[in-house]
Write a protein that holds these residues in place. Structure first.
Motif, PDB file in Angstrom:
ATOM      1  N   ARG A  91      -3.846   1.418  -1.016  1.00 36.07           N
ATOM      2  CA  ARG A  91      -3.376   2.802  -1.016  1.00 36.07           C
ATOM      3  C   ARG A  91      -4.473   3.769  -0.595  1.00 36.07           C
ATOM      4  O   ARG A  91      -4.196   4.864  -0.106  1.00 36.07           O
ATOM      5  CB  ARG A  91      -2.873   3.150  -2.419  1.00 36.07           C
ATOM      6  CG  ARG A  91      -2.083   4.447  -2.522  1.00 36.07           C
ATOM      7  CD  ARG A  91      -0.742   4.345  -1.888  1.00 36.07           C
ATOM      8  NE  ARG A  91       0.117   5.474  -2.196  1.00 36.07           N
ATOM      9  CZ  ARG A  91       1.043   5.950  -1.368  1.00 36.07           C
ATOM     10  NH1 ARG A  91       1.242   5.361  -0.198  1.00 36.07           N
ATOM     11  NH2 ARG A  91       1.800   6.966  -1.710  1.00 36.07           N
ATOM     12  N   PHE A 134       0.395   2.202  -8.216  1.00 40.53           N
ATOM     13  CA  PHE A 134      -0.621   1.537  -7.409  1.00 40.53           C
ATOM     14  C   PHE A 134      -1.909   1.506  -8.219  1.00 40.53           C
ATOM     15  O   PHE A 134      -2.387   2.548  -8.671  1.00 40.53           O
ATOM     16  CB  PHE A 134      -0.830   2.282  -6.092  1.00 40.53           C
ATOM     17  CG  PHE A 134       0.398   2.310  -5.229  1.00 40.53           C
ATOM     18  CD1 PHE A 134       1.378   3.281  -5.412  1.00 40.53           C
ATOM     19  CD2 PHE A 134       0.594   1.351  -4.258  1.00 40.53           C
ATOM     20  CE1 PHE A 134       2.529   3.303  -4.636  1.00 40.53           C
ATOM     21  CE2 PHE A 134       1.738   1.359  -3.464  1.00 40.53           C
ATOM     22  CZ  PHE A 134       2.706   2.331  -3.662  1.00 40.53           C
ATOM     23  N   PHE A 153      -3.264  -1.463  -5.130  1.00 39.61           N
ATOM     24  CA  PHE A 153      -2.073  -2.064  -4.536  1.00 39.61           C
ATOM     25  C   PHE A 153      -0.915  -1.947  -5.515  1.00 39.61           C
ATOM     26  O   PHE A 153      -1.104  -1.741  -6.705  1.00 39.61           O
ATOM     27  CB  PHE A 153      -2.339  -3.533  -4.182  1.00 39.61           C
ATOM     28  CG  PHE A 153      -3.333  -3.695  -3.067  1.00 39.61           C
ATOM     29  CD1 PHE A 153      -2.918  -3.760  -1.752  1.00 39.61           C
ATOM     30  CD2 PHE A 153      -4.698  -3.761  -3.342  1.00 39.61           C
ATOM     31  CE1 PHE A 153      -3.832  -3.897  -0.717  1.00 39.61           C
ATOM     32  CE2 PHE A 153      -5.622  -3.899  -2.311  1.00 39.61           C
ATOM     33  CZ  PHE A 153      -5.192  -3.964  -1.005  1.00 39.61           C
ATOM     34  N   LYS A 154       0.287  -2.083  -4.971  1.00 41.64           N
ATOM     35  CA  LYS A 154       1.479  -1.829  -5.778  1.00 41.64           C
ATOM     36  C   LYS A 154       1.648  -2.858  -6.889  1.00 41.64           C
ATOM     37  O   LYS A 154       1.448  -4.060  -6.687  1.00 41.64           O
ATOM     38  CB  LYS A 154       2.713  -1.834  -4.890  1.00 41.64           C
ATOM     39  CG  LYS A 154       3.970  -1.390  -5.621  1.00 41.64           C
ATOM     40  CD  LYS A 154       4.982  -0.827  -4.671  1.00 41.64           C
ATOM     41  CE  LYS A 154       6.080  -0.117  -5.429  1.00 41.64           C
ATOM     42  NZ  LYS A 154       6.955   0.632  -4.554  1.00 41.64           N
ATOM     43  N   ASP A 197       0.810  -1.220   0.000  1.00 42.75           N
ATOM     44  CA  ASP A 197       0.000   0.000   0.000  1.00 42.75           C
ATOM     45  C   ASP A 197       0.840   1.265   0.000  1.00 42.75           C
ATOM     46  O   ASP A 197       0.318   2.372   0.094  1.00 42.75           O
ATOM     47  CB  ASP A 197      -0.955   0.013   1.195  1.00 42.75           C
ATOM     48  CG  ASP A 197      -0.233  -0.125   2.542  1.00 42.75           C
ATOM     49  OD1 ASP A 197       1.028  -0.079   2.563  1.00 42.75           O
ATOM     50  OD2 ASP A 197      -0.912  -0.284   3.570  1.00 42.75           O
TER      51      ASP A 197
END
Length: 342
Positions: free
Chosen positions: A249, A236, A263-264, A121
């Motif tokens: 995030r 992200f 999310f990454k 995140d």
């Protein structure tokens, strides 16, 4: 500001079998330029606030593998980031001192030097700020700062190692953070068949994999996020899979529609060795990953505009898998456990 350390210098001190990667900001559309955009340079960035030194990296490697960093003296950073498992752990969720496990999967550390902020995140602004997250977490290493410093300070070998790295033997949280970060920045992708192919070895990958590469950069839309030598742009994204209270995030930007469930984007280096997939380990195989993207995920306001049904044929799915398998280094990363001071 970042300093760049050359491969020539690092080759003498990095674990055997490692090489370097970097993600460019853009991916050109010319076929030759596309291939070139995935080439790795021979340097790795280190911040000017924590420049590379061999002594600091060696100290960081000792700390990384040392179970003294956990309260029970049974877990280390390497418990969740195993070199033999491409610097991850092969589990759907990480497991620390709490047997119930962690809420998310342990990410690989391959090419971690190139992507900030860090964490699924993005909660960590840089590698230095990551170290004490798991160290202090009751679910992970379950340690306290004071106890860790006391443990290390009681061992002459560690006092000597800190003196060698920093000029004196004082053991402090910032020095622990800097040492671990320096070692972790040296964890980079090993050479894969794909790398040999883009260097000119036409036989390094199959015809199916070459077709998969075209799909990856075209119809499959994969390179929209998985771009450059590390196969990640560090962004992200909501890819339409996450549900529940973990909104990624979005926790840090509650008014942002697009960052909810974002999310990454992980690196795809060694991806064939790193099942299961996604931040929560909810997708078992690469075939399942391709099918997920083919369907397009949950349609909602936060979903990335690049995520939509792809209408891939069975043959195209196989070609994509064939390509992804070429991103795995020929030999697993090697990093022997150093002799630990006691």
């Amino acid at each position: 500001m970042r300093l760049w350390v050359s491969l020539t210098l690092l080759a003498a001190v990095l674990p055997v079998g490692l090489s370097l990667a970097l993600t460019p900001a853009t991916t050109p559309r010319d076929p030759a330029a596309i291939r070139a955009s995935y080439r790795r340079p021979d340097v790795v960035p280190f911040p000017s606030s924590n420049p590379y030194s061999e002594a600091k990296s060696a100290l960081g490697q000792m700390l990384f593998f040392d179970p003294l960093l956990s309260r029970s003296k049974t877990h280390s950073c390497a418990s969740c980031h195993k070199p033999s498992l491409s610097w991850a752990d092969g589990l759907p969720r990480g497991i620390g001192e709490d047997p119930k496990g962690l809420p998310i999967r342990s990410p690989t550390l391959i090419d971690v030097a190139f992507f900030e902020p860090l964490g699924w995140d993005g909660k960590f602004k840089d590698l230095e700020s990551v170290a004490f997250g798991p160290i202090l977490s009751p679910m992970n290493l379950n340690m306290t700062e004071a106890e860790l410093i006391a443990r290390l300070s009681a061992i002459p070998g560690y006092v000597d190692a800190f003196a060698h790295a920093f000029g004196d033997g004082a053991i402090t949280r910032p020095r622990i953070e800097q040492s671990l970060a320096t070692f972790e920045r040296s964890i980079v992708a090993g050479e894969a068949p794909f790398d040999r192919w883009i260097k000119g070895d036409d036989g390094a990958i199959s015809a199916s994999a070459k077709q998969g590469f075209e799909l990856f950069n075209g119809k499959g839309r994969c390179s929209s996020c998985h771009s450059g030598p590390s196969f990640s742009d560090g962004s992200f994204q909501d890819i339409g899979t996450a549900r529940g209270h973990d909104i990624g995030r979005g926790h840090f930007f509650p008014t942002s529609v697009k960052l909810k469930y974002a999310f990454k984007t992980p690196t795809l280096r060694d991806v064939a060795r790193r099942a299961p997939y996604m931040h929560d380990g909810s997708v078992a195989t690469l075939e399942d990953v391709i099918e997920l993207y083919n369907k397009g995920g949950i349609e909602r306001p936060s979903r990335s505009p690049d995520i939509k049904p792809l209408s891939l044929t069975a043959g195209e799915k196989k070609d994509l898998i064939a390509f992804l398998q070429t991103l795995t280094a020929t030999a697993p990363p090697v990093a022997g456990i150093p002799k630990l001071p006691r």
